[in-house]
Structure formats: C-alpha cells, structure tokens
Design an enzyme around this catalytic site. Sequence first.
Site, PDB file in Angstrom:
ATOM      1  N   GLU A  17      26.460 -56.843  23.336  1.00 28.43           N
ATOM      2  CA  GLU A  17      25.089 -56.093  23.223  1.00 28.43           C
ATOM      3  C   GLU A  17      24.152 -56.249  25.100  1.00 28.43           C
ATOM      4  OE1 GLU A  17      24.268 -55.618  18.480  1.00 28.43           O
ATOM      5  OE2 GLU A  17      23.812 -57.393  19.692  1.00 28.43           O
ATOM      6  N   GLU A  62      20.344 -58.675  24.974  1.00 30.47           N
ATOM      7  CA  GLU A  62      20.536 -58.399  23.444  1.00 30.47           C
ATOM      8  C   GLU A  62      19.854 -57.459  23.004  1.00 30.47           C
ATOM      9  OE1 GLU A  62      21.380 -60.684  19.406  1.00 30.47           O
ATOM     10  OE2 GLU A  62      21.905 -61.658  20.985  1.00 30.47           O
ATOM     11  N   ASP A  68      21.271 -54.251  21.822  1.00 32.36           N
ATOM     12  CA  ASP A  68      21.208 -53.161  20.204  1.00 32.36           C
ATOM     13  C   ASP A  68      20.234 -52.016  20.061  1.00 32.36           C
ATOM     14  OD1 ASP A  68      22.302 -53.802  17.844  1.00 32.36           O
ATOM     15  OD2 ASP A  68      19.782 -54.387  17.529  1.00 32.36           O
TER      16      ASP A  68
END
Length: 240
Positions: free
Chosen positions: A128, A57, A61
């Site tokens: 993400e 993640e 991101d």
Amino acid sequence: MGRNVKEAGEAANREQRLASVEERLGYRFRRPELLAEALRHRSVAVPKGLASNERLEFLGDAALSHAVAELLFTAWPRAREGELTRARAALVKGETLAALATELGLAEALEVAEGVEPGEALLADALEAVLGALVLEMGYRRFAVLVRRLLRPALAGLSRSELASLEPKSALQELCQRQGWELPLYREVEVRGPEHQRLYVYEVEVGGEVRGRGEGTSKKLAQRAAARVALQALEQETSS
C-alpha cells in the site's frame, strides 16, 4: 575504512533491490527517494530519525480502494452493490496484497529492524505504501491503469459463487431481498463444550421456515455456517 566499505556495499545492495522492484512494477521512479521511503518500516525509520512508510501507506490504501471500486464497477456491469463490496474486500484483503507484494520482490526490499519478521501484515502495508508513492509519481489516472494490470490475475480468479461462500450472510440477505422475502432470522439453539472451548449451534429461518443449521466456535461462525446451508438450498430452489 572497513565500516565505510561495508556501508557502501549495503547501500549498493539496497539500490539493486529497489531497482528489482521497479523492474517488476514496470515503472522507474523519477524520485527514487519515494520508493525508498515506501519500503522503510518504522522499526528502522524511528531510530534513524527518518520518515517511515506509514503516511504513504495511508495514501495508498485510500487510492487502492478507489481504483478497485472503479475497476469492479466497469468489469462487472450487472453486479449488485453487495456483490461489488465483497469483491473489493477480496481484492484488497491482506492475503491478496501480501501475495502481490511477494511477487514484486517487496519482501527482499523492505527495510526492517533486526528481529522484525516481514510477515503478511507488513508486506500488505508495504505494498500500500508503494502504491501511495506511485500515486504521487504518476497521478491517479495512470495509477488506476497500473492497479488494473497488477490485480488482473486476482480479479480473474474471483467468481460470484466464491464471493457468496466468503460472505454467506450478506448473500442470503440479498437473495431474500431480490425474492421479496422477509429478512433471515438467526436463532441460537445450542451451546456445547467448556467455557474456554465453546461450540455454538445456530439455525436460520427464512419465510417462517428453518432453512439452514450450522455450528462454529463463535456465534458469528455458526451463523455463517447456517447461512451457507440455507443459501445453497434456496438458490437451488429458485434456479429450478
């Protein structure tokens, strides 16, 4: 024996859900364990001693933000920095990512512990993480192309007037800078209601003249409401 059959059935169902995600993405993972990790929430991972999707993640991101910035820079060649910043925020906000995650079937494929609801925040995080896995699989250039395809509908739905309404204070400040005016000045003029239910009223002054007035349940919301009124009035004046 029965337990083994049950576990085998669950594993087969999970593989089917992961395959469905790959189909909707239009990409088949060479390392399917990456996709499995991207769709494993910590509520399941920690008790089993497995890796959760949190590291992926983090990577996704950062990569998504870069790819969207590059996309907007190319798609909107005349946009100013503030406009690009607001557009990027609109494209990578939780609501947009969660909607895309749902379209890709992540809600069904995300592994969570019993009682954990895969709401908007968890779905956005899962997307993400999947994007982080894709960066590792594809490399950045191919990843950026995929992001462009996935976000094309959301980008097409953005308009500059909509962005101004989302962040009216920034838009008003930019308008003042373009026109060579002094920056907006916000002033609290009234506070109504009991302490647990305040209603704030603000005015915004531009060039020594009050150009907007608004109210809200917080100072920030009241200032935004005032900025929105001022922005509409000033943009009509400058356009005419």
